[in-house]
Write an enzyme that holds these catalytic residues in place. Sequence first.
Site, PDB file in Angstrom:
ATOM      1  N   ASN A 227      92.928  93.056   9.583  1.00 23.79           N
ATOM      2  CA  ASN A 227      91.877  92.658  10.478  1.00 23.79           C
ATOM      3  C   ASN A 227      91.663  93.439  11.594  1.00 23.79           C
ATOM      4  O   ASN A 227      92.617  93.028  12.550  1.00 23.79           O
ATOM      5  CB  ASN A 227      91.553  91.359  10.663  1.00 23.79           C
TER       6      ASN A 227
ATOM      7  N   LYS B 190      89.644  93.608  13.955  1.00 25.45           N
ATOM      8  CA  LYS B 190      88.734  92.933  15.229  1.00 25.45           C
ATOM      9  C   LYS B 190      88.282  94.088  15.784  1.00 25.45           C
ATOM     10  O   LYS B 190      87.756  94.970  15.406  1.00 25.45           O
ATOM     11  CB  LYS B 190      89.919  92.098  15.962  1.00 25.45           C
TER      12      LYS B 190
ATOM     13  N   GLU C 153      94.587  80.367   8.093  1.00 30.69           N
ATOM     14  CA  GLU C 153      94.783  80.815   9.354  1.00 30.69           C
ATOM     15  C   GLU C 153      94.760  79.794  10.481  1.00 30.69           C
ATOM     16  O   GLU C 153      93.631  79.414  10.790  1.00 30.69           O
ATOM     17  CB  GLU C 153      93.897  81.790  10.128  1.00 30.69           C
TER      18      GLU C 153
ATOM     19  N   GLY D  94      97.265  85.495  16.933  1.00 28.18           N
ATOM     20  CA  GLY D  94      97.669  86.210  18.400  1.00 28.18           C
ATOM     21  C   GLY D  94      98.566  85.674  19.005  1.00 28.18           C
ATOM     22  O   GLY D  94      98.715  86.128  20.470  1.00 28.18           O
TER      23      GLY D  94
ATOM     24  N   SER E 224      99.685  85.691  13.065  1.00 23.52           N
ATOM     25  CA  SER E 224     101.011  86.115  13.717  1.00 23.52           C
ATOM     26  C   SER E 224     101.858  86.214  12.677  1.00 23.52           C
ATOM     27  O   SER E 224     103.202  86.348  12.792  1.00 23.52           O
ATOM     28  CB  SER E 224     101.801  85.255  14.614  1.00 23.52           C
TER      29      SER E 224
ATOM     30  N   GLY F  53      96.236  90.579  11.891  1.00 21.64           N
ATOM     31  CA  GLY F  53      95.504  91.351  13.201  1.00 21.64           C
ATOM     32  C   GLY F  53      96.328  92.249  13.619  1.00 21.64           C
ATOM     33  O   GLY F  53      96.380  93.533  13.355  1.00 21.64           O
TER      34      GLY F  53
HETATM   35  P1  PGA Z   1      97.100  87.979  14.204  1.00 19.74           P
HETATM   36  O1  PGA Z   1      95.659  87.893  13.886  1.00 19.74           O
HETATM   37  O2  PGA Z   1      97.836  88.608  13.009  1.00 19.74           O
HETATM   38  O3  PGA Z   1      97.007  88.947  15.490  1.00 19.74           O
HETATM   39  O4  PGA Z   1      97.474  86.611  14.571  1.00 19.74           O
HETATM   40  C1  PGA Z   1      95.122  87.210  12.480  1.00 19.74           C
HETATM   41  C2  PGA Z   1      93.886  87.139  12.183  1.00 19.74           C
HETATM   42  O5  PGA Z   1      93.176  86.835  13.238  1.00 19.74           O
HETATM   43  O6  PGA Z   1      93.084  87.392  11.220  1.00 19.74           O
END
Ligand code: PGA
Length: 252
Positions: free
Chosen positions: A10, A12, A168, A174, A214, A235
């Site tokens: 993702n 974003k 999630e 994040g 994460s 992410g």
């Molecule tokens: P992250 O995001 O891997 O940066 O924690 C995951 C997500 O929001 O799908």
Amino acid sequence: MSRRTLIAGNWKMNGMSFDGIALAKGVANKIKAAGDTSFDMLICPPYTLISSVAAALSGSPLSVGAQDCHTEENGPHTGDISASMLKDIGCSFVIVGHSERRSNYGENDAKVLSKAKIANSVGLNTVICIGETETERDSSETINVVKAQILGSVPDSATAKNTVVAYEPVWAIGTGRTPTNDEVQKVHAVIRSQLALKLGADTANSIRLLYGGSMNPENAKELLSLPDVDGGLIGGASLRVNDFWAIGEGCP
Ligand code: PGA
């Protein structure tokens, strides 16, 4: 019941044409160099890059998805994008109900359900996101929250082919923090049994459940080896070819 691992990225609100296309091609090249992989890969760039990324990936098994869609097929919705438009430009998946959409745009389960339904109706597969906030976790509400989200956000017509569910925990996104492996497995097992109540045991046993929050090359191997974890929604680490690929390579 064998479920093929799905490693989904993702992006974003990240990626311009010069680096986004290079990132997509970098992942596709890894897949090509590896020959047959034992896992599927999906990338979800921002809307602006979907067409060009899909064109750049023509012939690659790397799938392209979007990060959201509208609940309607078309009409007076300034600034919005419909599921059929996404399908039209090369998407096979769309993420719905990401916690950033739920919190930034007040999207509730009913809205997520409508998005999932229209996406499926035009032939897109969905990645339906659920997960508790830190406050809910601290008040031991995690299980109740994910059960309610499954009941409210997953269409009755969901199948293992058109639906993936991503757990999630909002506080893990994040932040570099993750639940323990035991906690992840416990929640995923609950999600699967809740899906069984809603969709029947066969479908529930075949639906892929992703963990997100994460995930990185260091923790992926253990997370992906948990019995009810069938992949990851990634992410930050999906923005780096080597990290994203290393997560896939960590699949058991
Ligand atoms: P992250 O995001 O891997 O940066 O924690 C995951 C997500 O929001 O799908």
